[in-house]
Write a protein that holds these residues in place. Sequence first.
Motif, short mmCIF file in Angstrom:
data_model
loop_
_atom_site.label_atom_id
_atom_site.label_comp_id
_atom_site.label_asym_id
_atom_site.label_seq_id
_atom_site.Cartn_x
_atom_site.Cartn_y
_atom_site.Cartn_z
N GLN A 257 -2.54 -8.28 19.23
CA GLN A 257 -1.53 -7.90 18.09
C GLN A 257 -0.46 -6.85 18.65
O GLN A 257 0.72 -7.11 18.06
CB GLN A 257 -2.55 -7.07 17.22
CG GLN A 257 -1.46 -6.42 15.88
CD GLN A 257 -2.47 -5.95 14.75
OE1 GLN A 257 -3.56 -6.27 15.15
NE2 GLN A 257 -2.07 -4.93 13.98
N THR A 306 2.16 4.21 12.95
CA THR A 306 1.89 3.17 11.85
C THR A 306 1.49 1.67 12.50
O THR A 306 1.60 0.68 12.01
CB THR A 306 3.06 2.82 10.96
OG1 THR A 306 4.13 2.52 11.59
CG2 THR A 306 3.15 4.14 10.23
N GLY A 308 -1.26 0.25 13.43
CA GLY A 308 -2.11 -0.51 12.62
C GLY A 308 -1.87 -0.95 11.26
O GLY A 308 -2.83 -1.46 10.45
N GLN A 309 -0.65 -0.79 10.64
CA GLN A 309 -0.19 -1.03 9.51
C GLN A 309 0.95 -2.00 9.53
O GLN A 309 2.01 -1.56 9.37
CB GLN A 309 0.03 0.36 8.61
CG GLN A 309 -1.11 1.33 8.63
CD GLN A 309 -0.68 2.65 7.94
OE1 GLN A 309 -0.15 2.75 6.81
NE2 GLN A 309 -0.71 3.64 8.68
N PRO A 310 0.55 -3.26 9.47
CA PRO A 310 1.55 -4.38 9.69
C PRO A 310 2.94 -4.08 8.63
O PRO A 310 3.91 -4.17 9.02
CB PRO A 310 0.86 -5.53 9.80
CG PRO A 310 -0.48 -5.31 9.97
CD PRO A 310 -0.65 -3.77 9.48
N TRP A 311 2.68 -3.83 7.48
CA TRP A 311 3.53 -3.83 6.24
C TRP A 311 4.61 -2.61 6.54
O TRP A 311 5.60 -2.71 5.93
CB TRP A 311 2.88 -3.73 4.97
CG TRP A 311 2.04 -2.57 4.79
CD1 TRP A 311 2.55 -1.29 4.27
CD2 TRP A 311 0.77 -2.57 5.31
NE1 TRP A 311 1.37 -0.71 4.22
CE2 TRP A 311 0.09 -1.17 4.75
CE3 TRP A 311 -0.09 -3.42 5.88
CZ2 TRP A 311 -1.18 -0.65 4.87
CZ3 TRP A 311 -1.56 -2.97 5.87
CH2 TRP A 311 -2.02 -1.71 5.56
N ILE A 312 4.29 -1.41 7.44
CA ILE A 312 4.98 -0.49 7.64
C ILE A 312 5.80 -0.98 9.22
O ILE A 312 6.85 -0.57 9.25
CB ILE A 312 4.46 0.66 7.39
CG1 ILE A 312 3.80 0.99 6.23
CG2 ILE A 312 5.42 1.98 8.09
CD1 ILE A 312 2.97 2.23 6.02
N VAL A 313 4.86 -1.07 10.09
CA VAL A 313 5.52 -1.11 11.31
C VAL A 313 6.43 -2.30 11.67
O VAL A 313 7.24 -2.24 12.38
CB VAL A 313 4.35 -1.06 12.39
CG1 VAL A 313 3.35 -2.46 12.62
CG2 VAL A 313 4.92 -0.82 13.87
#
Length: 397
Positions: A257, A306, A308-313
């Motif tokens: 990831q 962030t 671990g938060q794909p929609w943010i990072v």
Amino acid sequence: MTQTALNLVRPVTTYKLLALDADTTTIGLVTAAYALIPLLSALPLGRLSDRMRRLSRLVALGAALLGLGSLALALSSSIALVAGANALLGFGHLVFTIAGQTLITRHARPGQMNAAFGWFTAAYSAGQLVGPLIAGLLLGSSLGTVSAERSASITVALWVGAGLSLLAAPIVLFRTARPPESTAPAPAVGTPAGGPEQPDDGRSLPARQERATLSAILGRAGVPSHMLASLSLLAMLDILTAFLPLAGEEAGIPPAQIGVLLAIRGAASILSRSCLPWLSSRLSSRTLLLVSLYGSGVALIFPPLTVGQPWIVVPLLVIGGFCLGLGQPLTMTLVSTAVPDGWRGTALAVRLTGNRVGQVVMPITAGFLAAPLGAAGAIWFSCAVLLVSACEKTARR
């Protein structure tokens, strides 16, 4: 091929160090070792590139050294050996980069300099896209610092990087064998006994020219400011490559990831560098450089928090990567056009020396900051340097 190899090997080096029980300070020190030899050799190499007739040989040498550095990393069994191999890797990248940049200044017309450097660095960004993806695929989803399977995957990844670089060397020589490169080097200092100097396009230069010394180059208007911008942008790339994997480990994010996230950053830089000719026709180099510094400095504050938060990072890395991609080709153009034609290879080497100072000092400082603050502290420090450079540029009129 060389930049794919380099950007495959560098994040994998962080995982190798973790497998050797390295702490965050040690990772910062080993990352800084990458720039130690280049720090001392950039200026002599720049002068050599100004004198050489066939720069493809220097390009091929750089590719071979990158391969040897990757091989040394694969075979290293201690942190000290990893640091030495990383230094060799950095030297190979310096040789390759100086030769390539000098070729651009030698063959690109003045009005096409931004576009030429844009395409040149877009190839770097392509490697920054593909390299981490290959690294992530080879390392998979394994987590933890002690695992025979993971150690084997790390070694395989480093061997793949070595193979890519070593294959690039003969390709460079074969591809440039016919037709030959320009048979004359860039204008040298002084006048040869046979008559006035002739640059590659045949224009005569003045009979005598001031020697391209470090102080003379740094004395040119704007050059120190451009170098500060360049080193802050490049150091951010290094620190993001070294410490985002560490942030992922801290958050329990697998290497595959992290490889995708680094590749997204690289893809955004490809986009910005591909658009640079169009952007340069509409905005000044100064304005674009400010966008690069401010945009990346702000956008990259948040990814370590962030990860671990794909929609943010992902959007943050796209914005940060796009802005980071703009800066390097712009500083190449600004430095090379701030000096006489015959100084350009040396001036770009001075710029690279400044970059290597940043690549030594900033990872070491970042590593110490990461000890109490975690990987986020290292990346935040780099963001602060980017914003300081942006403010300095803003203040200069």
